[in-house]
Design an enzyme around this catalytic site. Structure first.
Site, short mmCIF file in Angstrom:
data_model
loop_
_atom_site.label_atom_id
_atom_site.label_comp_id
_atom_site.label_asym_id
_atom_site.label_seq_id
_atom_site.Cartn_x
_atom_site.Cartn_y
_atom_site.Cartn_z
N ASP A 98 0.88 -1.17 0.00
CA ASP A 98 0.00 0.00 0.00
C ASP A 98 0.91 1.22 0.00
OD1 ASP A 98 -2.10 1.80 0.54
OD2 ASP A 98 -3.09 0.37 1.87
N ASP A 199 -2.87 4.70 -2.47
CA ASP A 199 -3.80 5.43 -1.62
C ASP A 199 -4.19 6.78 -2.24
OD1 ASP A 199 -4.97 5.49 1.14
OD2 ASP A 199 -3.81 7.34 1.26
N GLU A 254 -6.70 3.91 -5.43
CA GLU A 254 -7.88 4.20 -4.62
C GLU A 254 -8.31 5.63 -4.88
OE1 GLU A 254 -9.43 4.95 -0.20
OE2 GLU A 254 -7.67 5.84 -1.12
N HIS A 327 -10.71 -1.48 5.49
CA HIS A 327 -10.41 -0.92 6.81
C HIS A 327 -11.04 0.45 7.04
CE1 HIS A 327 -7.78 0.86 3.95
NE2 HIS A 327 -7.38 1.76 4.83
N ASP A 328 -11.68 1.02 6.03
CA ASP A 328 -12.27 2.37 6.15
C ASP A 328 -13.79 2.36 6.33
OD1 ASP A 328 -9.84 3.69 5.84
OD2 ASP A 328 -10.06 3.87 3.67
O1 ISL Z 1 -12.34 6.56 5.12
C1 ISL Z 1 -13.07 7.18 4.40
C2 ISL Z 1 -14.44 7.26 4.71
O2 ISL Z 1 -14.60 6.91 5.99
C3 ISL Z 1 -12.61 7.81 3.19
O3 ISL Z 1 -13.04 9.10 3.02
C4 ISL Z 1 -11.12 7.72 3.17
O4 ISL Z 1 -10.56 8.70 3.97
C5 ISL Z 1 -10.64 7.89 1.79
O5 ISL Z 1 -11.25 6.92 1.03
C6 ISL Z 1 -9.16 7.72 1.72
O6 ISL Z 1 -8.73 6.56 2.38
C7 ISL Z 1 -7.38 6.28 2.37
O7 ISL Z 1 -6.58 7.41 2.69
C8 ISL Z 1 -6.70 7.92 4.00
C9 ISL Z 1 -6.61 6.84 5.07
O8 ISL Z 1 -7.02 7.36 6.30
C10 ISL Z 1 -7.45 5.64 4.73
O9 ISL Z 1 -7.29 4.64 5.69
C11 ISL Z 1 -7.06 5.20 3.37
O10 ISL Z 1 -7.67 4.00 2.96
C12 ISL Z 1 -5.59 8.92 4.16
O11 ISL Z 1 -4.38 8.35 3.79
#
Ligand code: ISL
Length: 551
Positions: A98, A199, A254, A327-328
């Site tokens: 990642d 990411d 993503e 995980h989000d």
């Molecule tokens: O988590 C979200 C909704 O609850 C999303 O808005 C998320 O922040 C977004 O999709 C981006 O996610 C990724 O980048 C973030 C990190 O906190 C997340 O865990 C990651 O998957 C910042 O790096």
């Protein structure tokens, strides 16, 4: 459609901090993953995606990287990574890293330098701006609450952070930054990794005049101001040309703001950018104008439509990624299924959905045993920065915090981050120390050991479906056609190619239904169902899933 290994792969996502702790510090580690390689292999998956494992102060649990080429000591350091990679490869499993390239940690030495003075050679690695009318340069709000600009007293300027203030955005306009990041990719590729999940890649190119946002709707703000900036495709083509194209790897970007119109531009084969994207059209389906902490009811017909639209858009020149949780987001069985009386049935139904759609399938750790959302009694039990910031904002606005706790229970990212439930001993067998995040109390019943011992378990159904997909390439590459789209209860579709045809019926409800269509029952034979003794007809019990083969 040309056959490619990553199109046929099933990818297992691991959140290392919550997977398996071997040191007793309450946090999962890479040695723990290594110990569980046999378990992962046994699922029948092909690849592991590791959420970030690099050096980090962990303001956002590793999505704030302070050294892109060092593994965090608490996870076992560099040696543990090399061992894990060797063990995965020895078992025929691939590894996806990642990479978080939109921002670094404020503790990265690039940022430490950048802060020091306006003429520091790292100054332009980030976005620094003067304020406007005594305030920040514009009115953008961060994904995690508050303004995106943080004032730094040292040089009396503001820096940009679309996420927390400890996650300053990297300036991709600066060719040196792009070279640094390409070197990071090369570093991991030389070690032998097999792919990257990138990411928030949709955010790397900024609108450099930083216009004020003229909308109150956060989704709209993301699409119009933060994502898909003017140079996004140029930057991705450069990465592809200079690095990615030289290796037989897989990439998935993503992206908030990636939608059905711009999504294909990232992944169409002749564009030489990425292989797949994670879009969020189905995952944000219940987010209101204020975002996910402003939830709406779940619209099932719209949910089906999202899969239909994307399949239609990508099927000729691109490729999709199929996922229902990570995980989000909250646990998929709690969100899209029924995690009380029909937990087993609905978790299996969702497994059938995942494993019979066209695209590369991603399974998030714990979903294979039907782990559910957690409802901690107080906000002090939560860890996630998004949850805590939303809480603070709601409190400052004077909202009813008892009601808000209910939204936290439904939406918090910690739902998906509670430790993996291995067995019914202390801390679910996750750790002998104090876990960094409390467990879900239901581990006494819902755990891997129980699932392995029960041939009718969700876990065994996943294994069966994964194996079935692998033996029936029609489920990977075959055409997809949704039937009876307006049906508010049943997700019905066909997958077919020149040799084979499948019909899949999924009852997304607590009520029985007899499905009617022009298809004739006797033309189909039932090959899989999530319930025992299922009849080979179109009658569906609550949360029943049936997969038929055309005779
Ligand atoms: O988590 C979200 C909704 O609850 C999303 O808005 C998320 O922040 C977004 O999709 C981006 O996610 C990724 O980048 C973030 C990190 O906190 C997340 O865990 C990651 O998957 C910042 O790096």
């Amino acid at each position: 459609m040309c056959r490619t290994w990553w199109k046929e792969s099933v990818i297992y996502q691991i959140y290392p901090r919550s997977f398996f702790d071997t040191t007793g510090n309450g946090m999962g580690d890479l040695m723990g993953i290594q110990k569980k390689v046999a378990y992962i292999k046994n699922l029948g998956v092909d690849m592991v995606w590791l959420c970030p494992v690099y050096e980090s102060p962990n303001d956002d649990n590793g999505y704030d990287i302070s050294d892109y080429t060092k593994i965090m000591d608490e996870f076992g350091g560099d040696a543990a990574f090399d061992e894990l990679l060797r063990e995965l490869h020895a078992n025929g499993l691939k590894l996806m890293m990642d990479v978080v390239f939109n921002h670094s940690s404020d503790e990265h030495h690039w940022f430490q330098e950048s802060r020091k003075s306006k003429d520091n050679k790292y100054r332009d690695y980030y976005f620094w701006k003067e304020g406007k009318e005594g305030g920040p340069p514009n009115n953008w709000t961060s994904f995690f609450g508050g303004n995106v600009w943080k004032y730094d007293d040292l040089t009396k300027e503001y820096y940009l952070h679309l996420f927390t203030e400890k996650q300053p955005d990297l300036n991709w306009e600066n060719p040196k930054v792009r070279e640094e990041l390409k070197n990071v990719l090369e570093f991991w590729l030389k070690k032998g990794v097999d792919g990257f999940r990138m990411d928030v890649i949709s955010l790397i190119s900024k609108q450099l005049h930083f216009p004020d946002a003229e909308s109150q709707d956060f989704k709209e703000i993301i699409t119009s101001y933060y994502s898909n900036g003017p140079r996004i495709h140029e930057f991705l083509k450069e990465l592809n040309h200079d690095v990615l194209s030289k290796y037989d790897i897989v990439t998935v970007g993503e992206g908030p703001g990636i939608d059905i119109k711009n999504g294909p531009l990232y992944v169409e084969e002749d564009r030489d950018e990425l292989n797949m994207v994670f879009h969020f059209d189905h995952m944000f389906i219940d987010a209101g104008p204020g975002g996910k902490y402003d939830p709406l009811d779940f619209d099932f017909v719209r949910f089906k439509q999202v899969f239909n639209d994307w399949d239609e858009k990508l099927h000729q020149k691109g490729w999709g990624s199929i996922f229902l949780g990570n995980h989000d987001f909250s646990r998929m069985v709690s969100r899209f299924g029924n995690d009380t009386i029909y937990r087993t049935e609905s978790a299996k139904l969702l497994a059938m959905l995942l494993l019979t759609l066209r695209g590369t399938v991603y399974i998030y750790q714990g979903d294979e045993i039907g782990m559910t959302n957690v409802a901690f009694p107080t906000i002090e039990d939560y860890n996630d920065v998004e949850t805590l910031n939303n809480w603070k904002e709601a409190k400052a606005k004077g909202e009813d915090m008892t009601e808000f706790l209910k939204i936290v229970h439904r939406q918090s990212r910690d739902n998906a981050r509670t430790p993996m439930q291995w067995n019914n001993t202390l801390n679910a067998g996750f750790s002998i120390g104090t876990p960094w995040l409390k467990l879900n109390k239901n581990y006494e019943e819902i755990n891997v050991e129980n699932a392995l011992n029960d041939e009718t378990s969700i876990l065994n159904f996943y294994k069966e479906m994964i194996a079935f997909r692998k033996h029936n390439l029609c489920l990977v590459y075959g055409d997809y056609e949704c039937l009876d789209v307006e049906n508010k209860q049943v997700f019905a579709y066909r997958r077919y190619d020149a040799n084979d045809a499948f019909l899949i019926l999924l009852n997304f409800s607590d009520n029985s239904i007899s499905w009617h269509h022009e298809f004739v029952v006797k033309d189909y034979t039932l090959v899989k169902s999530n319930l025992k003794n299922s009849a080979s007809n179109f009658d569906l019990k609550p949360w029943q899933a049936k997969l038929f083969r055309k005779i």
